[in-house]
Design an enzyme around this catalytic site. Structure first.
Site, short mmCIF file in Angstrom:
data_model
loop_
_atom_site.label_atom_id
_atom_site.label_comp_id
_atom_site.label_asym_id
_atom_site.label_seq_id
_atom_site.Cartn_x
_atom_site.Cartn_y
_atom_site.Cartn_z
N GLY A 2 -2.49 12.54 -30.30
CA GLY A 2 -1.66 11.66 -31.11
C GLY A 2 -1.94 10.20 -30.81
N SER A 29 -7.86 14.14 -26.92
CA SER A 29 -7.69 12.84 -27.59
C SER A 29 -6.76 11.95 -26.77
CB SER A 29 -7.19 13.08 -29.01
OG SER A 29 -7.27 11.91 -29.78
N TRP A 30 -5.62 11.55 -27.33
CA TRP A 30 -4.67 10.76 -26.55
C TRP A 30 -4.29 11.49 -25.26
CZ3 TRP A 30 -2.21 6.97 -24.49
CH2 TRP A 30 -0.96 7.16 -23.88
N ASP A 58 -18.02 13.24 -32.98
CA ASP A 58 -16.76 12.55 -32.69
C ASP A 58 -17.04 11.05 -32.74
OD1 ASP A 58 -14.48 11.38 -31.53
OD2 ASP A 58 -14.13 13.15 -30.28
N HIS A 112 -13.98 15.59 -33.72
CA HIS A 112 -12.82 15.34 -32.87
C HIS A 112 -11.83 16.49 -33.03
CE1 HIS A 112 -10.53 12.41 -30.47
NE2 HIS A 112 -9.48 12.70 -31.21
#
Length: 318
Positions: A42, A114-115, A269, A297
């Site tokens: 996120g 990711s985050w 990505d 991603h």
């Protein structure tokens, strides 16, 4: 090597982390197994049942949570009255420690996407001794350069979509400054129509930058998810991810010394355009880098999922 079968949690709850926030958590697998923490992306996506399948349920005690303001945690960021000033990286790191102690866990493997990779890296850097290994995919470090690439920089790759993205901003803000911060100002507007238009424009841009068809994200059609996600992402991206200075994660890579890790990155990505994962790999000798061709991603992409399972299987034996 495929995914493990679907499983259900054997325990779950709402953990009071203060500031009026309660964080949803669940545990799956073997109650006496090796503890593993799952950090979703996120910011603001929420956890997903899919992540459970990346771990051997006989070997791992798998802990998933929804970070502040998303998923089943309360209050949700989609509600205009939710106080975002108490949703920062420092707050999330404190929440992880509070949950770890509440569950009686000494050390755990940390998995992040990711985050979640940013949060996992910072957690390992600031809480030495509690992270046994790191398994990260869709790797990011939370730098301003990454935000600029994923907003303004990709405009040269997707010019038509970028024109629409800029059109969602007041004209004076569309040509300069941090685009995430500009969108966040709209998402904090007292006018619900302004907020909804901004959330739609933001998620339309994120969808447009998916590197290969089909370019669709089902969850963005849920207005509650869309609003909470867009508000949270722009809150973090517009404020340097609330890290201790630009490039803090790469700057402090030396603090990961002695922590084994695996980085699984898709060759498509867009974060690879900055060489972030390569720079992290060279600054952190204890990690292994696995590059998966023709994957983007996406933690569920063919090749990526198998590499993640191989990593967790390997660490299960440590």
């Amino acid at each position: 090597m495929g995914l493990y079968p679907e499983i259900e949690p054997y325990d779950h709850g709402m953990h009071d982390v203060g500031d009026g926030n309660r964080v949803y958590w669940e545990t799956c697998g073997n109650p006496r197994g090796k503890p593993a923490l799952v950090l979703h992306g996120g910011p603001g996506s929420g956890s997903a049942p899919y992540f459970r399948r990346l771990f051997d349920p006989a070997a791992y005690r798998i802990v998933l949570l929804d970070q502040r303001g998303c998923g089943r945690s309360t209050p949700h960021a989609s509600a205009y009255g939710t106080d975002m000033s108490v949703n920062t990286t420092a707050h999330l790191l404190a929440d992880l420690e509070s949950l770890r102690r509440s569950l009686g866990i000494g050390r755990w493997l940390v998995w992040g996407v990711s985050w979640g990779s940013v949060l996992g890296l910072r957690y390992a850097q600031t809480h030495p001794g509690v992270v046994s290994e790191l398994v990260l995919t869709g790797v990011a470090t939370g730098s301003d350069a990454e935000v600029d690439l994923l907003t303004r920089g990709l405009g040269k790759v997707f010019p038509e979509a970028f024109e629409g993205f800029l059109a969602g901003l007041p004209e004076g803000e569309a040509r300069a400054g941090n685009l995430a911060a500009a969108y966040n100002r709209l998402l904090e507007s007292p006018d619900p129509a302004v907020r909804e238009r901004a959330a739609r424009a933001w998620t339309d841009w994120e969808t447009a930058t998916i590197p290969a068809p089909p370019r669709s994200v089902e969850r963005f059609e849920d207005p509650v998810f869309r609003m909470g996600f867009a508000r949270t992402v722009t809150h973090y991206w517009g404020n340097g991810h609330f890290l201790d200075g630009e490039g803090a994660v790469l700057r402090d890579a030396h603090l990961l010394k002695g922590v084994p890790g695996t980085l699984v990155q898709g060759s498509l990505d867009f974060g690879n355009l900055l060489g972030t994962v390569w720079r992290l790999h060279h600054a952190w000798p204890a990690c292994e880098l696995v590059v998966v061709d023709e994957a983007g991603h996406d933690a569920g992409a063919p090749g990526v999922a198998e590499a993640l399972v191989a990593a967790t299987d390997g660490y299960a034996r440590r």
